[in-house]
Design a protein around this motif. Sequence first.
Motif, PDB file in Angstrom:
ATOM      1  N   ILE A 176       0.841  -1.206   0.000  1.00  0.00           N
ATOM      2  CA  ILE A 176       0.000   0.000   0.000  1.00  0.00           C
ATOM      3  C   ILE A 176       0.873   1.251   0.000  1.00  0.00           C
ATOM      4  O   ILE A 176       0.670   2.185  -0.788  1.00  0.00           O
ATOM      5  N   ILE A 177       1.866   1.277   0.881  1.00  0.00           N
ATOM      6  CA  ILE A 177       2.743   2.451   0.952  1.00  0.00           C
ATOM      7  C   ILE A 177       3.587   2.574  -0.312  1.00  0.00           C
ATOM      8  O   ILE A 177       3.857   3.679  -0.795  1.00  0.00           O
ATOM      9  N   SER A 178       3.980   1.441  -0.874  1.00  0.00           N
ATOM     10  CA  SER A 178       4.710   1.484  -2.139  1.00  0.00           C
ATOM     11  C   SER A 178       3.865   2.132  -3.236  1.00  0.00           C
ATOM     12  O   SER A 178       4.369   2.914  -4.049  1.00  0.00           O
ATOM     13  N   GLY A 179       2.569   1.821  -3.243  1.00  0.00           N
ATOM     14  CA  GLY A 179       1.676   2.450  -4.217  1.00  0.00           C
ATOM     15  C   GLY A 179       1.544   3.943  -3.981  1.00  0.00           C
ATOM     16  O   GLY A 179       1.502   4.725  -4.935  1.00  0.00           O
ATOM     17  N   ILE A 180       1.482   4.356  -2.706  1.00  0.00           N
ATOM     18  CA  ILE A 180       1.387   5.790  -2.400  1.00  0.00           C
ATOM     19  C   ILE A 180       2.658   6.506  -2.850  1.00  0.00           C
ATOM     20  O   ILE A 180       2.601   7.610  -3.408  1.00  0.00           O
ATOM     21  N   ARG A 181       3.821   5.880  -2.610  1.00  0.00           N
ATOM     22  CA  ARG A 181       5.088   6.491  -3.042  1.00  0.00           C
ATOM     23  C   ARG A 181       5.121   6.653  -4.559  1.00  0.00           C
ATOM     24  O   ARG A 181       5.511   7.711  -5.080  1.00  0.00           O
ATOM     25  N   SER A 182       4.720   5.610  -5.262  1.00  0.00           N
ATOM     26  CA  SER A 182       4.721   5.678  -6.724  1.00  0.00           C
ATOM     27  C   SER A 182       3.760   6.754  -7.224  1.00  0.00           C
ATOM     28  O   SER A 182       4.089   7.530  -8.134  1.00  0.00           O
ATOM     29  N   SER A 183       2.589   6.810  -6.602  1.00  0.00           N
ATOM     30  CA  SER A 183       1.592   7.805  -7.004  1.00  0.00           C
ATOM     31  C   SER A 183       2.106   9.225  -6.743  1.00  0.00           C
ATOM     32  O   SER A 183       1.953  10.112  -7.592  1.00  0.00           O
ATOM     33  N   LEU A 184       2.718   9.427  -5.582  1.00  0.00           N
ATOM     34  CA  LEU A 184       3.225  10.760  -5.235  1.00  0.00           C
ATOM     35  C   LEU A 184       4.308  11.209  -6.211  1.00  0.00           C
ATOM     36  O   LEU A 184       4.333  12.372  -6.645  1.00  0.00           O
ATOM     37  N   LEU A 185       5.201  10.297  -6.583  1.00  0.00           N
ATOM     38  CA  LEU A 185       6.257  10.652  -7.541  1.00  0.00           C
ATOM     39  C   LEU A 185       5.666  11.059  -8.889  1.00  0.00           C
ATOM     40  O   LEU A 185       6.096  12.047  -9.500  1.00  0.00           O
ATOM     41  N   GLN A 186       4.667  10.303  -9.345  1.00  0.00           N
ATOM     42  CA  GLN A 186       4.039  10.642 -10.631  1.00  0.00           C
ATOM     43  C   GLN A 186       3.332  11.986 -10.558  1.00  0.00           C
ATOM     44  O   GLN A 186       3.392  12.786 -11.500  1.00  0.00           O
ATOM     45  N   ILE A 187       2.665  12.245  -9.432  1.00  0.00           N
ATOM     46  CA  ILE A 187       1.936  13.514  -9.293  1.00  0.00           C
ATOM     47  C   ILE A 187       2.908  14.686  -9.246  1.00  0.00           C
ATOM     48  O   ILE A 187       2.700  15.709  -9.919  1.00  0.00           O
TER      49      ILE A 187
END
Length: 245
Positions: free
Chosen positions: A151-162
């Motif tokens: 879950i946190i890995s997904g948040i990190r990936s999403s934040l980088l893309q944003i």
Amino acid sequence: MISSVFSWLRDDSNWSGPEGITHRLVQHLEYSFGALVFVLIIGIPLGLYIGHTGKGGVAIAGVANALRALPTFGLLLYLVIAYSGNLPTDWIYLGPALFVLVVLGVPAVLSNTYAGVQNVDPAARDAARGMGMTGMQVLWRVEVPNALPLIISGIRSSLLQIVATATIAAYVTLGGLGRFMIDGLAQRDYAQMAGGAVLVGVLAVALDLVMAVIQRYVVSRGITGRYALPAANADVVAAESRVSV
């Protein structure tokens, strides 16, 4: 070229005022975290529901892949042209920009949350049910803690893309670090343009490091394997236990 970029970054006058780096950096963070809040509100509950119940997994995978394929810049321009007249004045450009960033960020959080819950060891889930836990208790006490790394890995990936994509907000008269790239290109000030790109990269790396630290302290040691005894030491402990018995 590199020396001119560093000269631009070191110039104190470029850091102050409403057009300065500090103000643009704050704007960039506001856009990024504003979009991330909506991404979490949408992606995590939906991912938990699908992962826990197993309903809609195939459909959501297709939707997530379709959202990833959307051209963000084209979508932003379309929304501004098509719907800006129907929005309040303050949201004419901000609304479409946030919508595009949310569309971009949801797939990573949604798919990782769904996959994290789905991949929980069935034995742990069955054991929890065998102890009399309800469905919600199994979700929050067993599945969510075990799924936290993904879950946190997904948040990190999403934040980088944003953070990387929030530069397009400058194309529709908003601020943020993308402003330096737009203005630098228009004025043929390549030091300013490259300096803006460097700032976005540094910001993305810094935020990822912060998220890595959060992940380290939020995820249970038992799941990450931190501080686990090496195999040799574990054998020694097991042998000592047998001797003591």
